[in-house]
Enzyme design. Structure first.
Site, short mmCIF file in Angstrom:
data_model
loop_
_atom_site.label_atom_id
_atom_site.label_comp_id
_atom_site.label_asym_id
_atom_site.label_seq_id
_atom_site.Cartn_x
_atom_site.Cartn_y
_atom_site.Cartn_z
CE1 TYR A 1 -5.58 -0.18 -5.67
CE2 TYR A 1 -5.75 2.18 -5.96
CZ TYR A 1 -5.35 0.94 -6.42
OH TYR A 1 -4.71 0.83 -7.63
CG HIS B 1 -1.10 1.15 -4.19
ND1 HIS B 1 -1.27 0.73 -2.89
CD2 HIS B 1 -2.03 0.49 -4.92
CE1 HIS B 1 -2.26 -0.15 -2.84
NE2 HIS B 1 -2.73 -0.31 -4.05
#
Ligand code: FAD
Length: 380
Positions: free
Chosen positions: A218, A49
């Site tokens: 994700y 991220h």
């Protein structure tokens, strides 16, 4: 490659933090060279991220748009119960992040991010196959010796050489990092099998069980063509010599099987999965000495549960560059002081929360992390 005998600034390690430091220091006009032990980098199967706090730094480096094109843009960070699927929190990102925090929040393949960072550096400033083996501070410089036999002197040296940092060892003595009692599994799932489940997968979701066991899942590409998960599982010890070892779908099934159908679909779509120990250190009481200073995992390694370890390394790079720009390289001692004063509290707070694995499990305001702008924050 040209032979270099002396440089102004040497950055040891061209990982995510070191590559950012090199880019920012070059941009600020310094004579910088980055020395990396690896002969080259490969696209290992892992995601990462990058928060708006760090996309603002990539804006300065000239990579923000490129990374935003490659990476996925989650509208939310969801936390969900791993068995029932109940939503524990919905943290808005997407347009909210752009508007409220000043830049996008992306999730991206780590190899894609790193390749963009390395490509953005002038080729003659990054020296692969240079493993630092010895370092000696002298009156007017630091002499570095590399495993390939080269010796190079630098006015200052930045240790961006990761959790087993030789620079850290030089400043604070030999001490192995501590096994944190947690491991993580990492897998890029088979997309055909995932799609065959017929389920709609959220772009960024963390599934939680008792003892904070979890699966963080994700997308790593904007078009949704790649989906990744990383777990966190408490395990008493790490008996392996290797930095990571193979795991298996069966092992995933044994740990997380019988959960929510979406978790089960992730397990069913798992083909290659590895497992990694998470290492740790207590906050260091020394970030620099003389002409040497530390950044990133060399300085404040953490368990990865807040998805901010690399972000802190890149923030360090931005703040250190600003400090050196303000003082000039001749007054490096002052620059290192201001750098540590600016970074210590924030990096230690993130390290503590990341290790506790509580981040965004329940509704909370993440603005103190994401709205922060390392390019303009007050220097300490
Ligand atoms: P590193 O990336 O470790 O780079 C150090 C570099 O130094 C390496 O290239 C190494 O080869 C080189 N080196 C080492 N010794 C020498 C030497 N003697 N001579 C020359 N070169 C040397 N962070 C996030 O921000 N977001 C996330 O989503 C996220 N997810 C994560 C998931 C997992 C499972 C893990 C384990 C970590 C995660 N992190 C995440 C944390 C992040 O990976 C690290 O904090 C980050 O890589 C630290 O960057 P660094 O540049 O300090 O060190």
């Amino acid at each position: 490659m040209t032979t270099i005998d002396t440089v102004d600034i040497a950055v040891i390690g061209a990982g995510l933090g070191g590559a950012a430091a090199a880019a920012l220091l070059i941009d600020a006009g310094f004579d910088v060279h980055c020395f990396e032990q690896a002969p080259e980098f490969t696209r290992l199967g892992a995601g990462i991220h990058i928060g708006p706090n760090v996309m603002k730094i990539f804006r300065k480096i000239g990579l923000e748009d490129r990374l935003a094109d490659i990476g996925a843009h989650p509208d939310f960070w969801f936390s969900r119960d791993g068995t029932t699927g109940e939503y524990l929190s919905r943290i808005p990102l997407g347009d909210h992040a752009k508007k409220e925090y000043g830049a996008p929040y992306i999730t991206i393949h780590r190899g894609d991010l790193h390749a963009e960072q390395i490509d953005a550096l002038p080729k003659n400033r990054v020296h692969f196959d240079h493993r630092l083996t010895e370092i000696e501070e002298r009156d007017n410089d630091v002499l570095m010796t590399f495993a390939n036999g080269r010796q190079i002197a630098a006015r200052i040296v930045i240790g961006a050489d990761g959790i087993n940092s030789l620079l850290r060892e030089k400043l604070l003595g030999k001490e192995r990092p501590r096994y944190s009692g947690w491991i993580g599994h990492r897998a890029l799932v088979n997309m055909d099998k995932l799609r065959a489940s017929g389920l709609e997968f959220e772009t960024c979701v963390k599934w939680w069980w008792e003892q904070s066991r979890h699966v963080m899942a994700y997308a790593t590409k904007r078009d949704g063509s790649e989906y990744y998960y990383v777990t966190g599982v408490p395990v008493d010890n790490w008996p392996h010599e290797e930095g990571f070892v193979d795991s298996s779908r069966e092992e995933m099934e044994a740990i997380f099987g019988g959960g929510h159908p979406m978790v089960q679909a992730l397990i069913d779509a798992t083909e290659t999965v590895t497992k990694w120990p998470f290492w740790n250190r207590d906050p260091l009481n020394l970030w620099s000495r003389g002409r040497m200073c530390l950044l990133g995992d060399a300085c404040h390694p953490m368990r990865p549960h807040m998805a901010q370890g690399a972000c802190m390394a890149i923030e360090d790079a931005a703040v250190l560059t600003r400090c050196l720009t303000e003082t000039g390289i001749g007054d490096y001692a002052n620059a290192f002081d201001i750098y540590e004063n600016t970074r210590r509290d924030r990096a230690t707070k993130v390290q503590t929360i990341s290790n506790a694995n509580t981040w965004l499990k329940e509704p909370e305001d993440p603005a103190w992390v994401y709205a922060y702008d390392p390019m303009t924050a007050t220097l300490g």
